[in-house]
Design a protein around this motif. Structure first.
Motif, PDB file in Angstrom:
ATOM      1  N   SER A 162       0.845  -1.192   0.000  1.00  0.00           N
ATOM      2  CA  SER A 162       0.000   0.000   0.000  1.00  0.00           C
ATOM      3  C   SER A 162       0.882   1.244   0.000  1.00  0.00           C
ATOM      4  O   SER A 162       1.301   1.716   1.055  1.00  0.00           O
ATOM      5  CB  SER A 162      -0.905   0.009   1.235  1.00  0.00           C
ATOM      6  OG  SER A 162      -1.634   1.208   1.273  1.00  0.00           O
TER       7      SER A 162
ATOM      8  N   THR B 263       0.284   4.313  -0.351  1.00  0.00           N
ATOM      9  CA  THR B 263      -0.288   5.586   0.082  1.00  0.00           C
ATOM     10  C   THR B 263       0.180   6.012   1.466  1.00  0.00           C
ATOM     11  O   THR B 263      -0.098   7.124   1.887  1.00  0.00           O
ATOM     12  CB  THR B 263      -1.827   5.512   0.099  1.00  0.00           C
ATOM     13  OG1 THR B 263      -2.227   4.473   0.993  1.00  0.00           O
ATOM     14  CG2 THR B 263      -2.377   5.269  -1.290  1.00  0.00           C
TER      15      THR B 263
ATOM     16  N   GLU C  46      -8.161   7.829  -1.858  1.00  0.00           N
ATOM     17  CA  GLU C  46      -6.732   7.755  -2.183  1.00  0.00           C
ATOM     18  C   GLU C  46      -6.288   6.297  -2.282  1.00  0.00           C
ATOM     19  O   GLU C  46      -5.550   5.923  -3.194  1.00  0.00           O
ATOM     20  CB  GLU C  46      -5.913   8.489  -1.111  1.00  0.00           C
ATOM     21  CG  GLU C  46      -4.441   8.546  -1.426  1.00  0.00           C
ATOM     22  CD  GLU C  46      -3.638   9.291  -0.382  1.00  0.00           C
ATOM     23  OE1 GLU C  46      -2.406   9.244  -0.486  1.00  0.00           O
ATOM     24  OE2 GLU C  46      -4.233   9.906   0.529  1.00  0.00           O
ATOM     25  N   GLU C  47      -6.737   5.479  -1.356  1.00  0.00           N
ATOM     26  CA  GLU C  47      -6.345   4.061  -1.335  1.00  0.00           C
ATOM     27  C   GLU C  47      -6.920   3.309  -2.536  1.00  0.00           C
ATOM     28  O   GLU C  47      -6.287   2.398  -3.066  1.00  0.00           O
ATOM     29  CB  GLU C  47      -6.805   3.416  -0.027  1.00  0.00           C
ATOM     30  CG  GLU C  47      -6.168   2.091   0.268  1.00  0.00           C
ATOM     31  CD  GLU C  47      -4.661   2.154   0.469  1.00  0.00           C
ATOM     32  OE1 GLU C  47      -3.973   1.263  -0.069  1.00  0.00           O
ATOM     33  OE2 GLU C  47      -4.165   3.077   1.149  1.00  0.00           O
TER      34      GLU C  47
ATOM     35  N   ALA D  52      -4.580   3.584  -5.464  1.00  0.00           N
ATOM     36  CA  ALA D  52      -3.161   3.433  -5.127  1.00  0.00           C
ATOM     37  C   ALA D  52      -2.426   2.629  -6.192  1.00  0.00           C
ATOM     38  O   ALA D  52      -2.988   1.724  -6.807  1.00  0.00           O
ATOM     39  CB  ALA D  52      -3.018   2.744  -3.770  1.00  0.00           C
ATOM     40  N   ASP D  53      -1.178   2.966  -6.406  1.00  0.00           N
ATOM     41  CA  ASP D  53      -0.345   2.310  -7.411  1.00  0.00           C
ATOM     42  C   ASP D  53       0.226   1.013  -6.843  1.00  0.00           C
ATOM     43  O   ASP D  53       1.377   0.938  -6.421  1.00  0.00           O
ATOM     44  CB  ASP D  53       0.780   3.252  -7.844  1.00  0.00           C
ATOM     45  CG  ASP D  53       1.588   2.689  -8.989  1.00  0.00           C
ATOM     46  OD1 ASP D  53       1.058   1.844  -9.739  1.00  0.00           O
ATOM     47  OD2 ASP D  53       2.766   3.080  -9.124  1.00  0.00           O
ATOM     48  N   THR D  54      -0.606  -0.025  -6.817  1.00  0.00           N
ATOM     49  CA  THR D  54      -0.209  -1.332  -6.300  1.00  0.00           C
ATOM     50  C   THR D  54      -0.941  -2.415  -7.074  1.00  0.00           C
ATOM     51  O   THR D  54      -1.958  -2.150  -7.710  1.00  0.00           O
ATOM     52  CB  THR D  54      -0.523  -1.448  -4.788  1.00  0.00           C
ATOM     53  OG1 THR D  54      -0.131  -2.731  -4.329  1.00  0.00           O
ATOM     54  CG2 THR D  54      -1.991  -1.226  -4.496  1.00  0.00           C
TER      55      THR D  54
ATOM     56  N   ARG E   8      -5.542  -0.111  -8.710  1.00  0.00           N
ATOM     57  CA  ARG E   8      -5.241   1.008  -9.616  1.00  0.00           C
ATOM     58  C   ARG E   8      -6.462   1.644 -10.289  1.00  0.00           C
ATOM     59  O   ARG E   8      -6.544   2.838 -10.376  1.00  0.00           O
ATOM     60  CB  ARG E   8      -4.232   0.604 -10.696  1.00  0.00           C
ATOM     61  CG  ARG E   8      -2.847   0.387 -10.188  1.00  0.00           C
ATOM     62  CD  ARG E   8      -1.855   0.233 -11.325  1.00  0.00           C
ATOM     63  NE  ARG E   8      -0.528   0.013 -10.820  1.00  0.00           N
ATOM     64  CZ  ARG E   8      -0.020  -1.189 -10.588  1.00  0.00           C
ATOM     65  NH1 ARG E   8      -0.722  -2.261 -10.867  1.00  0.00           N
ATOM     66  NH2 ARG E   8       1.199  -1.305 -10.111  1.00  0.00           N
TER      67      ARG E   8
END
Length: 160
Positions: free
Chosen positions: A36, A38, A57-58, A61-63, A128
């Motif tokens: 995570s 963020t 935001e989560e 998230a870039d995951t 994403r």
């Protein structure tokens, strides 16, 4: 204590083995950033309570780890019963999925965005993109949560 919380305490030989202890904790922190990015305190195997803006935001998230959202009403009996089941399911799945809860009454924008009418509602969300994958309205068993997550996380097999 931190390694116990993250269920990897067995990787350290003893508490007197400080270099190994320090290195394992650093490795876990690196894994958490990938899990995570963020930096909102999401830890594998633990259900995190988020506000509406934190969830937004989560969600993007870039995951690569998908997100399991539990929209609850903290005062609703079914949501209270679901809390323990979700906690146990999260502990069993560890890094397979990020597990968060949002109080739909306190943050109605989350309920509105996902069209939640009943509490609790579980929503599996694509990493994403924030795209909804699966929804379960009402309480769900640990087994159901685990099986649904496994089905979504495992790569789809094509028929010959």
């Amino acid at each position: 204590r931190e390694l116990e919380l993250r269920q990897c305490y067995a990787k350290v030989l003893s508490t007197h083995d400080m270099p190994t202890l320090r290195e394992e904790l650093k490795n876990e922190m690196r894994k958490e950033i990938a899990y995570s990015p963020t930096r909102q305190g999401l830890t594998a195997g633990i259900v995190q309570h988020l506000s509406g803006p934190q969830f937004e935001e989560e969600k993007y998230a870039d995951t690569d780890v998908p997100l399991l959202l539990s929209v609850v009403n903290e005062r609703h009996p079914a949501s209270i019963r679901q809390r323990a089941l979700l906690k146990e399911a999260a502990r069993n799945m560890l890094r397979a999925i990020r597990v968060v809860t949002v109080d739909g009454m306190q943050y109605p924008e989350v309920s509105r965005d996902f069209g939640v009418m009943r509490f609790p509602t579980l929503i599996w969300i694509q990493a994403r993109t924030g795209e909804e994958l699966v929804r379960r309205v009402g309480p769900a068993s640990i087994r159901y949560i685990r099986e649904q997550t496994i089905a979504l996380v495992r790569p789809k097999e094509l028929a010959d």
